[in-house]
Scaffold this motif. Structure first.
Motif, PDB file in Angstrom:
ATOM      1  N   GLY A   6      47.793  -7.201  21.236  1.00  0.00           N
ATOM      2  CA  GLY A   6      48.318  -7.847  20.038  1.00  0.00           C
ATOM      3  C   GLY A   6      48.826  -6.785  19.085  1.00  0.00           C
ATOM      4  O   GLY A   6      48.041  -6.024  18.528  1.00  0.00           O
ATOM      5  N   TRP A   8      50.391  -6.137  15.629  1.00  0.00           N
ATOM      6  CA  TRP A   8      50.488  -6.872  14.371  1.00  0.00           C
ATOM      7  C   TRP A   8      51.328  -6.078  13.374  1.00  0.00           C
ATOM      8  O   TRP A   8      50.912  -5.046  12.887  1.00  0.00           O
ATOM      9  CB  TRP A   8      49.094  -7.110  13.805  1.00  0.00           C
ATOM     10  CG  TRP A   8      48.222  -7.960  14.683  1.00  0.00           C
ATOM     11  CD1 TRP A   8      47.409  -7.519  15.689  1.00  0.00           C
ATOM     12  CD2 TRP A   8      48.073  -9.372  14.634  1.00  0.00           C
ATOM     13  NE1 TRP A   8      46.752  -8.584  16.258  1.00  0.00           N
ATOM     14  CE2 TRP A   8      47.147  -9.734  15.633  1.00  0.00           C
ATOM     15  CE3 TRP A   8      48.631 -10.377  13.832  1.00  0.00           C
ATOM     16  CZ2 TRP A   8      46.763 -11.049  15.857  1.00  0.00           C
ATOM     17  CZ3 TRP A   8      48.256 -11.686  14.061  1.00  0.00           C
ATOM     18  CH2 TRP A   8      47.328 -12.022  15.054  1.00  0.00           C
ATOM     19  N   SER A   9      52.497  -6.609  13.052  1.00  0.00           N
ATOM     20  CA  SER A   9      53.441  -5.929  12.171  1.00  0.00           C
ATOM     21  C   SER A   9      53.871  -6.860  11.056  1.00  0.00           C
ATOM     22  O   SER A   9      53.830  -8.089  11.203  1.00  0.00           O
ATOM     23  CB  SER A   9      54.671  -5.480  12.961  1.00  0.00           C
ATOM     24  OG  SER A   9      55.670  -4.942  12.120  1.00  0.00           O
ATOM     25  N   SER A  15      59.149  -3.463  14.858  1.00  0.00           N
ATOM     26  CA  SER A  15      58.381  -4.302  15.778  1.00  0.00           C
ATOM     27  C   SER A  15      59.213  -4.808  16.956  1.00  0.00           C
ATOM     28  O   SER A  15      58.701  -4.900  18.085  1.00  0.00           O
ATOM     29  CB  SER A  15      57.767  -5.483  15.032  1.00  0.00           C
ATOM     30  OG  SER A  15      58.762  -6.244  14.384  1.00  0.00           O
ATOM     31  N   GLU A  33      56.688 -13.354  18.489  1.00  0.00           N
ATOM     32  CA  GLU A  33      56.301 -14.086  17.285  1.00  0.00           C
ATOM     33  C   GLU A  33      55.844 -15.519  17.572  1.00  0.00           C
ATOM     34  O   GLU A  33      56.452 -16.491  17.102  1.00  0.00           O
ATOM     35  CB  GLU A  33      57.445 -14.076  16.272  1.00  0.00           C
ATOM     36  CG  GLU A  33      57.879 -12.674  15.887  1.00  0.00           C
ATOM     37  CD  GLU A  33      58.922 -12.649  14.780  1.00  0.00           C
ATOM     38  OE1 GLU A  33      58.937 -13.590  13.956  1.00  0.00           O
ATOM     39  OE2 GLU A  33      59.715 -11.684  14.737  1.00  0.00           O
ATOM     40  N   HIS A  86      53.253  -9.893  16.987  1.00  0.00           N
ATOM     41  CA  HIS A  86      52.815 -10.800  15.930  1.00  0.00           C
ATOM     42  C   HIS A  86      53.383 -10.353  14.585  1.00  0.00           C
ATOM     43  O   HIS A  86      53.420  -9.155  14.289  1.00  0.00           O
ATOM     44  CB  HIS A  86      51.291 -10.804  15.811  1.00  0.00           C
ATOM     45  CG  HIS A  86      50.578 -11.475  16.929  1.00  0.00           C
ATOM     46  ND1 HIS A  86      50.681 -12.831  17.175  1.00  0.00           N
ATOM     47  CD2 HIS A  86      49.716 -10.986  17.869  1.00  0.00           C
ATOM     48  CE1 HIS A  86      49.926 -13.145  18.204  1.00  0.00           C
ATOM     49  NE2 HIS A  86      49.331 -12.053  18.646  1.00  0.00           N
ATOM     50  N   THR A  88      52.425 -10.472  10.763  1.00  0.00           N
ATOM     51  CA  THR A  88      51.212 -10.748  10.016  1.00  0.00           C
ATOM     52  C   THR A  88      51.435 -11.717   8.857  1.00  0.00           C
ATOM     53  O   THR A  88      50.496 -12.390   8.424  1.00  0.00           O
ATOM     54  CB  THR A  88      50.592  -9.441   9.478  1.00  0.00           C
ATOM     55  OG1 THR A  88      51.573  -8.705   8.736  1.00  0.00           O
ATOM     56  CG2 THR A  88      50.091  -8.587  10.611  1.00  0.00           C
ATOM     57  N   ALA A 100      41.364 -13.565  18.229  1.00  0.00           N
ATOM     58  CA  ALA A 100      42.056 -12.285  18.409  1.00  0.00           C
ATOM     59  C   ALA A 100      41.100 -11.132  18.697  1.00  0.00           C
ATOM     60  O   ALA A 100      41.546 -10.071  19.155  1.00  0.00           O
ATOM     61  CB  ALA A 100      42.894 -11.956  17.177  1.00  0.00           C
ATOM     62  N   ASN A 105      44.015  -4.893  19.859  1.00  0.00           N
ATOM     63  CA  ASN A 105      44.830  -5.080  18.670  1.00  0.00           C
ATOM     64  C   ASN A 105      45.305  -3.750  18.094  1.00  0.00           C
ATOM     65  O   ASN A 105      44.559  -2.767  18.056  1.00  0.00           O
ATOM     66  CB  ASN A 105      44.032  -5.841  17.615  1.00  0.00           C
ATOM     67  CG  ASN A 105      43.709  -7.255  18.037  1.00  0.00           C
ATOM     68  OD1 ASN A 105      44.585  -8.111  18.070  1.00  0.00           O
ATOM     69  ND2 ASN A 105      42.449  -7.512  18.363  1.00  0.00           N
ATOM     70  N   LEU A 107      47.768  -2.256  14.652  1.00  0.00           N
ATOM     71  CA  LEU A 107      48.476  -2.561  13.419  1.00  0.00           C
ATOM     72  C   LEU A 107      49.644  -1.595  13.257  1.00  0.00           C
ATOM     73  O   LEU A 107      49.459  -0.379  13.324  1.00  0.00           O
ATOM     74  CB  LEU A 107      47.542  -2.434  12.215  1.00  0.00           C
ATOM     75  CG  LEU A 107      46.301  -3.334  12.218  1.00  0.00           C
ATOM     76  CD1 LEU A 107      45.455  -3.067  10.970  1.00  0.00           C
ATOM     77  CD2 LEU A 107      46.683  -4.796  12.286  1.00  0.00           C
ATOM     78  N   GLN A 136      47.626  -7.392   6.880  1.00  0.00           N
ATOM     79  CA  GLN A 136      47.175  -6.304   7.739  1.00  0.00           C
ATOM     80  C   GLN A 136      45.849  -5.728   7.245  1.00  0.00           C
ATOM     81  O   GLN A 136      44.993  -5.340   8.052  1.00  0.00           O
ATOM     82  CB  GLN A 136      48.248  -5.214   7.817  1.00  0.00           C
ATOM     83  CG  GLN A 136      49.438  -5.627   8.664  1.00  0.00           C
ATOM     84  CD  GLN A 136      50.535  -4.582   8.671  1.00  0.00           C
ATOM     85  OE1 GLN A 136      50.855  -3.996   7.638  1.00  0.00           O
ATOM     86  NE2 GLN A 136      51.114  -4.351   9.835  1.00  0.00           N
ATOM     87  N   LEU A 139      43.283  -8.016   8.561  1.00  0.00           N
ATOM     88  CA  LEU A 139      43.075  -7.800  10.000  1.00  0.00           C
ATOM     89  C   LEU A 139      42.229  -6.561  10.261  1.00  0.00           C
ATOM     90  O   LEU A 139      41.357  -6.567  11.132  1.00  0.00           O
ATOM     91  CB  LEU A 139      44.429  -7.672  10.703  1.00  0.00           C
ATOM     92  CG  LEU A 139      45.198  -8.972  10.911  1.00  0.00           C
ATOM     93  CD1 LEU A 139      46.658  -8.672  11.239  1.00  0.00           C
ATOM     94  CD2 LEU A 139      44.575  -9.795  12.028  1.00  0.00           C
TER      95      LEU A 139
END
Length: 245
Positions: A6, A8-9, A15, A33, A86, A88, A100, A105, A107, A136, A139
């Motif tokens: 995953g 996450w941006s 991204s 997405e 993804h 965020t 998740a 994961n 970031l 973020q 997360l």
């Protein structure tokens, strides 16, 4: 072994180029997405007024639990890696993120001044929740304490040395690095979301990661207020970022 990543941006980051790098691996399937329609269905006003809104709502599930179930489906034959891009800002405060935690994961961050400036070139208004940095921070708090490392990668660092960061990620995931991740054919992909014509022109023209170059950013008072609201969260993420020497 199946590896589910995953990434996450926030918006207006690298991204989609990062997704291209992973899709160019023969052992990887990408997902673009997946929560976009669910986000649009649950937001109103300027937050939900996105280009191609009706097309997105028609193309994806609008129930977050249905999205989660789809992401957990078996991978196609011959595919060992699932890479999910993804956004965020598609997360809402009430969303349960427990699904998740078993993922690998990562970031992907970018300085809020640059994100806000880029965002406002495409849309007239911007709020702190629109650029994903606050989410973020959430997360990092919710996915990190389980004991699993959650790498934080700053786009500026990455673009200075994409190969080293991709090699590190592959090693962390327990998969082999391939030079195919550094260059890809230009043009659209079947995996691109239906929103791609509105946002992906630069990526469609690309064949690899662009070299890092500093941006000369000038924000008006409203844009500066958004960047200032997100700056403490960004600085905390930046302090926790992966630094390769």
């Amino acid at each position: 072994m199946t590896v589910r990543v995953g990434m996450w941006s926030g918006p207006r980051n690298i991204s989609t180029a990062m997704m291209r790098a992973w899709e160019n691996r023969p052992d990887t399937v990408v997902v673009d997405e997946p929560f976009y329609a669910a986000y649009l269905a649950r937001t109103t006003g300027s937050r939900g007024d996105h280009p191609g809104r009706e097309d997105v709502l028609a193309a994806q599930p609008t129930d977050p639990s249905e999205v989660v179930a789809g992401l957990a489906a078996p991978l196609p034959d011959g595919i060992a890696v699932q890479y999910v891009k993804h956004m965020t800002h598609h997360l809402l405060p009430e969303d349960d993120l427990s699904w998740a935690r078993p993922l690998r994961n990562v970031l992907l961050i970018r300085t809020p001044d640059e994100v806000v400036a880029s965002y406002l070139r495409s849309r007239e208004v911007c709020e702190p929740e629109d650029i994903g940095i606050l989410q973020q921070g959430r997360l990092l708090d919710e996915l990190g304490p389980s004991g699993e490392l959650v790498p934080v990668i700053d786009a500026a660092d990455f673009l200075r040395d994409p190969e080293s960061y991709l090699r590190w990620l592959c090693d962390w995931l327990g998969i082999g690095f391939t030079d195919r991740m550094l260059a890809w054919p230009s043009g659209p992909r079947d995996s691109d979301g239906v929103w791609a014509p509105h946002w992906y022109d630069a990526v469609w023209a690309s064949t690899g990661f662009e070299p890092y170059r500093p941006r000369d950013v000038h924000l008006d008072a409203a844009g500066e207020a958004v960047a200032a609201a997100c700056r403490p969260a960004y600085e905390r993420l930046h302090d926790a970022r992966l630094v390769l020497t």
